[in-house]
Scaffold this motif. Sequence first.
Motif, PDB file in Angstrom:
ATOM      1  N   SER A 211      -7.029  11.249   4.515  1.00  0.00           N
ATOM      2  CA  SER A 211      -7.778  11.061   5.766  1.00  0.00           C
ATOM      3  C   SER A 211      -9.194  10.555   5.501  1.00  0.00           C
ATOM      4  O   SER A 211      -9.725   9.752   6.267  1.00  0.00           O
ATOM      5  CB  SER A 211      -7.818  12.356   6.573  1.00  0.00           C
ATOM      6  OG  SER A 211      -8.449  13.391   5.835  1.00  0.00           O
ATOM      7  N   THR A 212      -9.799  10.988   4.409  1.00  0.00           N
ATOM      8  CA  THR A 212     -11.147  10.521   4.047  1.00  0.00           C
ATOM      9  C   THR A 212     -11.118   9.051   3.681  1.00  0.00           C
ATOM     10  O   THR A 212     -11.985   8.275   4.102  1.00  0.00           O
ATOM     11  CB  THR A 212     -11.706  11.355   2.878  1.00  0.00           C
ATOM     12  OG1 THR A 212     -11.729  12.727   3.258  1.00  0.00           O
ATOM     13  CG2 THR A 212     -13.101  10.899   2.486  1.00  0.00           C
ATOM     14  N   VAL A 213     -10.129   8.659   2.907  1.00  0.00           N
ATOM     15  CA  VAL A 213      -9.978   7.252   2.526  1.00  0.00           C
ATOM     16  C   VAL A 213      -9.753   6.388   3.765  1.00  0.00           C
ATOM     17  O   VAL A 213     -10.402   5.356   3.932  1.00  0.00           O
ATOM     18  CB  VAL A 213      -8.831   7.079   1.508  1.00  0.00           C
ATOM     19  CG1 VAL A 213      -8.487   5.611   1.304  1.00  0.00           C
ATOM     20  CG2 VAL A 213      -9.194   7.726   0.181  1.00  0.00           C
TER      21      VAL A 213
ATOM     22  N   TYR B  68      -2.821   3.045   0.910  1.00  0.00           N
ATOM     23  CA  TYR B  68      -3.830   4.080   1.099  1.00  0.00           C
ATOM     24  C   TYR B  68      -3.564   5.306   0.225  1.00  0.00           C
ATOM     25  O   TYR B  68      -4.494   5.897  -0.323  1.00  0.00           O
ATOM     26  CB  TYR B  68      -3.880   4.516   2.572  1.00  0.00           C
ATOM     27  CG  TYR B  68      -4.527   3.500   3.480  1.00  0.00           C
ATOM     28  CD1 TYR B  68      -5.865   3.594   3.802  1.00  0.00           C
ATOM     29  CD2 TYR B  68      -3.793   2.456   4.034  1.00  0.00           C
ATOM     30  CE1 TYR B  68      -6.465   2.674   4.650  1.00  0.00           C
ATOM     31  CE2 TYR B  68      -4.384   1.529   4.876  1.00  0.00           C
ATOM     32  CZ  TYR B  68      -5.723   1.644   5.171  1.00  0.00           C
ATOM     33  OH  TYR B  68      -6.326   0.735   6.001  1.00  0.00           O
ATOM     34  N   ASN B  69      -2.293   5.699   0.085  1.00  0.00           N
ATOM     35  CA  ASN B  69      -1.971   6.870  -0.728  1.00  0.00           C
ATOM     36  C   ASN B  69      -2.369   6.665  -2.186  1.00  0.00           C
ATOM     37  O   ASN B  69      -2.942   7.568  -2.810  1.00  0.00           O
ATOM     38  CB  ASN B  69      -0.480   7.204  -0.648  1.00  0.00           C
ATOM     39  CG  ASN B  69      -0.103   7.846   0.653  1.00  0.00           C
ATOM     40  OD1 ASN B  69      -0.848   8.664   1.181  1.00  0.00           O
ATOM     41  ND2 ASN B  69       1.053   7.479   1.179  1.00  0.00           N
ATOM     42  N   ASN B  70      -2.072   5.493  -2.720  1.00  0.00           N
ATOM     43  CA  ASN B  70      -2.436   5.208  -4.105  1.00  0.00           C
ATOM     44  C   ASN B  70      -3.948   5.160  -4.282  1.00  0.00           C
ATOM     45  O   ASN B  70      -4.466   5.612  -5.309  1.00  0.00           O
ATOM     46  CB  ASN B  70      -1.791   3.904  -4.572  1.00  0.00           C
ATOM     47  CG  ASN B  70      -0.296   4.010  -4.705  1.00  0.00           C
ATOM     48  OD1 ASN B  70       0.233   5.073  -5.003  1.00  0.00           O
ATOM     49  ND2 ASN B  70       0.406   2.920  -4.465  1.00  0.00           N
TER      50      ASN B  70
ATOM     51  N   ALA C 297      -1.727  -3.241   2.690  1.00  0.00           N
ATOM     52  CA  ALA C 297      -3.150  -3.131   2.369  1.00  0.00           C
ATOM     53  C   ALA C 297      -3.295  -3.108   0.854  1.00  0.00           C
ATOM     54  O   ALA C 297      -2.561  -2.397   0.161  1.00  0.00           O
ATOM     55  CB  ALA C 297      -3.731  -1.856   2.957  1.00  0.00           C
ATOM     56  N   ILE C 298      -4.215  -3.915   0.340  1.00  0.00           N
ATOM     57  CA  ILE C 298      -4.517  -3.857  -1.089  1.00  0.00           C
ATOM     58  C   ILE C 298      -6.015  -3.662  -1.255  1.00  0.00           C
ATOM     59  O   ILE C 298      -6.815  -4.059  -0.405  1.00  0.00           O
ATOM     60  CB  ILE C 298      -4.025  -5.103  -1.859  1.00  0.00           C
ATOM     61  CG1 ILE C 298      -4.747  -6.371  -1.407  1.00  0.00           C
ATOM     62  CG2 ILE C 298      -2.529  -5.271  -1.759  1.00  0.00           C
ATOM     63  CD1 ILE C 298      -4.521  -7.542  -2.341  1.00  0.00           C
ATOM     64  N   PHE C 299      -6.368  -3.037  -2.350  1.00  0.00           N
ATOM     65  CA  PHE C 299      -7.760  -2.725  -2.654  1.00  0.00           C
ATOM     66  C   PHE C 299      -8.055  -3.220  -4.066  1.00  0.00           C
ATOM     67  O   PHE C 299      -7.357  -2.851  -5.014  1.00  0.00           O
ATOM     68  CB  PHE C 299      -7.994  -1.215  -2.552  1.00  0.00           C
ATOM     69  CG  PHE C 299      -7.607  -0.653  -1.217  1.00  0.00           C
ATOM     70  CD1 PHE C 299      -8.509  -0.656  -0.162  1.00  0.00           C
ATOM     71  CD2 PHE C 299      -6.337  -0.152  -0.997  1.00  0.00           C
ATOM     72  CE1 PHE C 299      -8.149  -0.160   1.082  1.00  0.00           C
ATOM     73  CE2 PHE C 299      -5.967   0.359   0.244  1.00  0.00           C
ATOM     74  CZ  PHE C 299      -6.880   0.352   1.278  1.00  0.00           C
TER      75      PHE C 299
END
Length: 58
Positions: free
Chosen positions: A22-24, A10-12, A42-44
């Motif tokens: 927090s928005t992400v 999430y940070n990346n 988690a991967i995106f």
Amino acid sequence: MASQKYITGYNNLANYLGMKLSTVEKNVQNGIIPKRKLGVNAIFIIEEVDNVISDIQN
């Protein structure tokens, strides 16, 4: 050299998008930004994320 096709964590993703963490997290939780799991991580997929952001901006 192949370009990167995914972002881990999430940070990346927040850094990539220039958004607050927090928005992400909220957008992923609400299903707006697609997430995949690789084990416990988690991967995106960058292409999927870019498509979602592009659709939102249009």
